[in-house]
Design a protein around this motif. Structure first.
Motif, mmCIF file in Angstrom:
data_model
loop_
_atom_site.group_PDB
_atom_site.id
_atom_site.type_symbol
_atom_site.label_atom_id
_atom_site.label_comp_id
_atom_site.label_asym_id
_atom_site.label_seq_id
_atom_site.Cartn_x
_atom_site.Cartn_y
_atom_site.Cartn_z
ATOM 1 N N SER A 175 10.455 -8.719 2.868
ATOM 2 C CA SER A 175 10.011 -9.429 4.164
ATOM 3 C C SER A 175 11.046 -8.843 5.220
ATOM 4 O O SER A 175 12.027 -8.923 5.088
ATOM 5 C CB SER A 175 10.055 -11.054 3.851
ATOM 6 N N PRO A 176 10.372 -8.555 6.426
ATOM 7 C CA PRO A 176 11.074 -8.062 7.485
ATOM 8 C C PRO A 176 11.970 -8.890 8.087
ATOM 9 O O PRO A 176 13.039 -8.785 8.673
ATOM 10 C CB PRO A 176 10.053 -7.537 8.390
ATOM 11 N N ILE A 181 9.965 -0.890 0.580
ATOM 12 C CA ILE A 181 9.674 -0.212 -0.506
ATOM 13 C C ILE A 181 8.469 0.638 -0.083
ATOM 14 O O ILE A 181 7.584 0.469 0.875
ATOM 15 C CB ILE A 181 8.978 -1.328 -1.514
ATOM 16 N N PRO A 182 8.390 1.542 -0.810
ATOM 17 C CA PRO A 182 8.940 2.061 -2.253
ATOM 18 C C PRO A 182 10.318 2.629 -1.756
ATOM 19 O O PRO A 182 10.488 3.304 -1.037
ATOM 20 C CB PRO A 182 8.054 3.026 -2.905
ATOM 21 N N TYR A 186 2.198 -8.794 9.134
ATOM 22 C CA TYR A 186 3.300 -9.620 9.421
ATOM 23 C C TYR A 186 3.115 -10.307 10.555
ATOM 24 O O TYR A 186 3.471 -11.488 10.791
ATOM 25 C CB TYR A 186 4.619 -8.628 9.777
ATOM 26 N N PRO A 222 0.910 -1.312 0.030
ATOM 27 C CA PRO A 222 -0.013 -0.159 0.025
ATOM 28 C C PRO A 222 0.815 1.305 -0.064
ATOM 29 O O PRO A 222 0.295 2.377 -0.540
ATOM 30 C CB PRO A 222 -0.711 -0.170 1.245
ATOM 31 N N VAL A 248 0.038 -3.058 8.203
ATOM 32 C CA VAL A 248 0.912 -3.585 7.622
ATOM 33 C C VAL A 248 1.767 -4.632 8.867
ATOM 34 O O VAL A 248 2.017 -5.867 8.718
ATOM 35 C CB VAL A 248 2.180 -3.127 7.016
ATOM 36 N N GLU A 266 0.766 1.497 8.565
ATOM 37 C CA GLU A 266 2.025 0.967 9.380
ATOM 38 C C GLU A 266 1.443 0.079 10.287
ATOM 39 O O GLU A 266 1.799 -1.149 10.305
ATOM 40 C CB GLU A 266 2.679 2.087 10.285
ATOM 41 N N SER A 275 7.790 6.778 1.204
ATOM 42 C CA SER A 275 6.793 7.028 0.372
ATOM 43 C C SER A 275 6.546 8.481 0.396
ATOM 44 O O SER A 275 6.141 9.224 -0.722
ATOM 45 C CB SER A 275 5.366 6.107 0.467
ATOM 46 N N ASP A 276 6.504 9.138 1.567
ATOM 47 C CA ASP A 276 6.133 10.441 1.738
ATOM 48 C C ASP A 276 7.123 11.274 1.010
ATOM 49 O O ASP A 276 6.692 12.225 0.013
ATOM 50 C CB ASP A 276 6.396 11.025 3.164
HETATM 51 N N1 LIG Z 1 7.286 4.466 6.051
HETATM 52 C C1 LIG Z 1 7.494 3.469 5.069
HETATM 53 C C2 LIG Z 1 6.908 2.318 5.125
HETATM 54 C C3 LIG Z 1 7.082 1.475 3.904
HETATM 55 C C4 LIG Z 1 7.031 -0.169 4.352
HETATM 56 O O1 LIG Z 1 6.604 -0.339 5.285
HETATM 57 N N2 LIG Z 1 6.837 -0.883 3.200
HETATM 58 C C5 LIG Z 1 6.816 -2.262 3.512
HETATM 59 C C6 LIG Z 1 5.832 -2.969 2.358
HETATM 60 S S1 LIG Z 1 3.999 -2.371 2.406
HETATM 61 C C7 LIG Z 1 8.058 -3.138 3.392
HETATM 62 O O2 LIG Z 1 8.859 -2.716 2.684
HETATM 63 N N3 LIG Z 1 8.297 -4.005 4.341
HETATM 64 C C8 LIG Z 1 9.469 -4.793 4.495
HETATM 65 C C9 LIG Z 1 10.025 -4.661 6.017
HETATM 66 O O3 LIG Z 1 9.268 -4.374 6.895
HETATM 67 O O4 LIG Z 1 11.101 -5.223 6.134
HETATM 68 C C10 LIG Z 1 6.923 4.285 3.542
HETATM 69 O O5 LIG Z 1 6.101 5.537 3.703
HETATM 70 O O6 LIG Z 1 7.602 4.068 2.610
#
Ligand SMILES: N[C@@H](CCC(=O)N[C@@H](CS)C(=O)NCC(=O)O)C(=O)O
Length: 203
Positions: free
Chosen positions: A36-37, A53-54, A113, A10, A109, A106, A67-68
């Motif tokens: 993946s975390p 990502i992104p 997980y 998202p 997500v 946040e 993303s911001d």
């Molecule tokens: N604050 C970040 C959050 C990005 C985020 O949490 N992306 C997730 C996918 S939706 C991710 O990459 N997760 C991998 C991880 O947490 O290691 C943003 O706004 O871009």
């Protein structure tokens, strides 16, 4: 420019909607990336030390996240209507809405997980409930404001579309529409936009 993204993400969707709304889509190559975390992704780590990502590589080779920042940067690259209002109360309303929708995402997500990645024996129900309360409280705040949105579509509404779409995708059984008729009606309309349609998560 290269945008590391994933159709299920998202946060990446915010940037993907923005490029389509602003006519920038042809300038941004979207690279489907798995994250993946709990699994390293060395390639992504070179572009974003947070390995999320992104992540964007600009034409000048600069690395941008999250993303911001990516969305605000992309919004400087076109001459059309800005999705980050330039100044005044409109700007701070849009930024606050972005903060609200980021916060909901946040929490969502993290729940995903916890519920799908963490081994079942280690899951912590109270923690999931705590995140869920933030999500539901955030949705109630969106419900309270969305009645006046009409055709307004800036970074605040982009975030809201990503929230509603992600909850439908991952947590359909939570039935977020119940008791939130204005947000539900707004999302029905928002989903008609080509930018929102084209970036829907996989079914
Ligand atoms: N604050 C970040 C959050 C990005 C985020 O949490 N992306 C997730 C996918 S939706 C991710 O990459 N997760 C991998 C991880 O947490 O290691 C943003 O706004 O871009």
């Amino acid at each position: 420019m290269k945008l590391r993204t994933n159709r299920a993400s998202p946060f990446a969707r915010k940037a993907r909607i923005l490029t389509r709304e602003t006519g920038l889509a042809g300038r941004v190559e979207e690279i489907e990336t798995t994250v993946s975390p709990v699994a390293p992704n060395e390639t992504l780590a070179r572009e974003n030390p947070l390995v999320k990502i992104p992540a964007l590589v600009t034409d000048a080779g600069e690395l941008l996240y999250d993303s911001d920042v990516i969305c605000e940067y992309l919004d400087t690259l076109h001459a059309g209507r800005k999705l980050f209002p330039a100044s005044g109360p409109q700007r701070f309303t849009a930024l606050r809405r972005q903060a609200l929708t980021d916060g909901i995402l946040e929490a969502a997500v993290l729940c995903r997980y916890e519920m799908a990645v963490r081994p079942e024996a280690l899951r912590w129900k109270d923690w999931i409930e705590g995140q869920k309360r933030k999500i539901l409280g955030g949705l109630d705040a969106l419900e309270a404001e969305s009645g006046t949105w009409d055709d307004e579509f800036d970074i605040g509404q982009i975030g809201a579309a990503c929230v509603c779409g992600y909850l439908d995708f991952r947590f359909a059984d939570w039935n977020w529409r119940a008791g939130r008729p204005r947000l539900a009606a707004w999302f029905e309309r928002a989903q008609q936009r080509p930018s929102v349609k084209e970036t829907a998560p996989p079914s």
